[in-house]
Design a protein around this motif. Structure first.
Motif, PDB file in Angstrom:
ATOM      1  N   VAL A 112      35.022  66.702  34.686  1.00 58.11           N
ATOM      2  CA  VAL A 112      36.329  67.459  34.999  1.00 58.11           C
ATOM      3  C   VAL A 112      37.737  66.356  35.005  1.00 58.11           C
ATOM      4  O   VAL A 112      38.594  67.006  34.521  1.00 58.11           O
ATOM      5  N   GLU A 113      37.423  65.170  35.453  1.00 63.54           N
ATOM      6  CA  GLU A 113      38.589  64.543  35.573  1.00 63.54           C
ATOM      7  C   GLU A 113      38.834  64.023  34.102  1.00 63.54           C
ATOM      8  O   GLU A 113      39.983  63.857  34.038  1.00 63.54           O
ATOM      9  N   VAL A 114      37.726  63.914  33.142  1.00 64.16           N
ATOM     10  CA  VAL A 114      38.254  63.594  31.705  1.00 64.16           C
ATOM     11  C   VAL A 114      39.020  64.809  31.078  1.00 64.16           C
ATOM     12  O   VAL A 114      39.958  64.587  30.455  1.00 64.16           O
ATOM     13  N   ILE A 115      38.421  65.868  31.381  1.00 61.66           N
ATOM     14  CA  ILE A 115      39.359  67.296  31.100  1.00 61.66           C
ATOM     15  C   ILE A 115      40.659  67.174  31.585  1.00 61.66           C
ATOM     16  O   ILE A 115      41.638  67.261  30.634  1.00 61.66           O
ATOM     17  N   LYS A 116      41.002  66.953  32.815  1.00 58.16           N
ATOM     18  CA  LYS A 116      42.298  66.908  33.338  1.00 58.16           C
ATOM     19  C   LYS A 116      42.762  65.793  32.766  1.00 58.16           C
ATOM     20  O   LYS A 116      44.320  66.020  32.374  1.00 58.16           O
TER      21      LYS A 116
END
Length: 336
Positions: A112-116
């Motif tokens: 999710v951090e990569v997506i954000k």
């Protein structure tokens, strides 16, 4: 008089032809997503997109010019799939493979951090990935949860919650939860979510026709869809679940033996869909413009399906609360 040698050839051929005709007749009832709306500018995120239904869904969406994020555990395989799709559809949408291991809550948070960091919004989240394993193997996630509960349900529960802001930015947006009509065979026992009793029975050689771990997780998917529908009401995020049908994918690779192929051949020929045929309802729920604004429904064969399971609001509320507690605590419910 017909010779025996002719009969030996004619009978098998007749059987094969008959089965083929029956399969063709049955497949006419397996719906196809009729919408070919261009999806350029929209971002779709699919879990488990490196094989089976997830891969075929990715192909269909890329063909419609969508940007597709392939959330996969096996990155080498994901890159091979991307190269294969790009070779066949050089002018399709963008394909972006990103590592995600749904058996690890830490991996989900890193994903999710990569997506954000890389994306401002997600138009459609497709919770597709799933596992099916014999209970006697007693498989656990990296956080210690029973594998079906941890991957099929809890991992997606956590992922979805973490991506809600991205979905809100894209409204009207969608969440598609790939469940199964086998959810009707499931039960939710809050005293034994990790199925200790069933696993012990399986180890002693006792087994049920339907894998309770898988069926229970698909029932939890159904409850998850209903709970999200209520919590996101009026937000512009549609939430629906679907059943792709009995499909020829790698889902059952941990349970199939060579003799099963012989025993199950007639059933498979008559009833088993290809992964592409199974993906049609997923693509329909994710992209068909005619169901925009429709939420809280269960679909099969690109049409609404009336589940025989009656939703218990107390169970729905408790499952959500327990799931939040488990994610926060990072450990399975103690067995008593």
């Amino acid at each position: 008089m017909v010779s025996q040698s002719v009969l030996y050839v004619a009978v098998p051929i007749s059987v094969v032809v008959a089965i083929s005709l029956v399969r063709k007749w049955r497949s006419r009832n397996w719906a196809k997503c009729a919408s070919n709306t261009c999806l350029r500018g929209k971002t779709f995120l699919i879990t488990g997109a490196s094989s089976g239904i997830g891969m075929e869904t990715a192909k269909a969406l890329v063909y419609r010019k969508a940007r597709v994020i392939l959330a996969c555990r096996d990155m080498d395989k994901a890159k091979e799939i991307v190269a294969d799709i790009r070779k066949k559809q050089p002018r399709g949408g963008e394909l972006i493979p990103i590592h995600l291991d749904l058996s690890s809550l830490d991996s989900i948070e890193k994903f999710v951090e990569v997506i954000k960091a890389g994306f401002n919004k997600i138009d459609v989240l497709i919770n597709n990935a799933g596992v099916y394993a014999p209970l006697k193997q007693d498989l656990k996630t990296k956080d210690g949860f029973e594998i079906h509960f941890g991957v099929n349900y809890l991992g997606h529960f956590h992922l979805t919650n973490l991506l809600l802001d991205h979905l809100r930015r894209a409204t009207p947006s969608r969440i598609v939860i790939v469940s199964s009509t086998l959810h009707e065979k499931g039960q939710i026992n809050f005293d034994d979510l990790n199925l200790k009793a069933e696993i012990e029975e399986a180890k002693r050689g006792k087994s049920s026709r339907h894998n309770p771990g898988y069926c229970n997780s698909k029932l939890m998917n159904y409850y998850h869809m209903k709970a999200l529908t209520e919590r996101l009401g009026g937000s512009g995020i549609d939430v629906n679940a679907c059943c792709p049908g009995f499909c020829n994918t790698g889902l059952f690779r941990n349970t199939i033996r060579w003799y099963h192929y012989i025993l199950m051949a007639p059933v498979c020929l008559l009833y088993m869909r290809s992964a592409k045929q199974g993906s049609e309802t997923v693509v329909y729920c994710a992209s068909d413009y005619r169901i925009e604004g429709v939420t809280g429904r269960f679909y099969r064969d690109c049409s609404e399906y009336d589940s025989s399971h009656t939703i218990d609001k107390d169970v729905e509320k408790k499952l959500w609360e327990v799931s939040e507690e488990l994610v926060k605590a990072r450990k399975p419910i103690p067995i008593v």
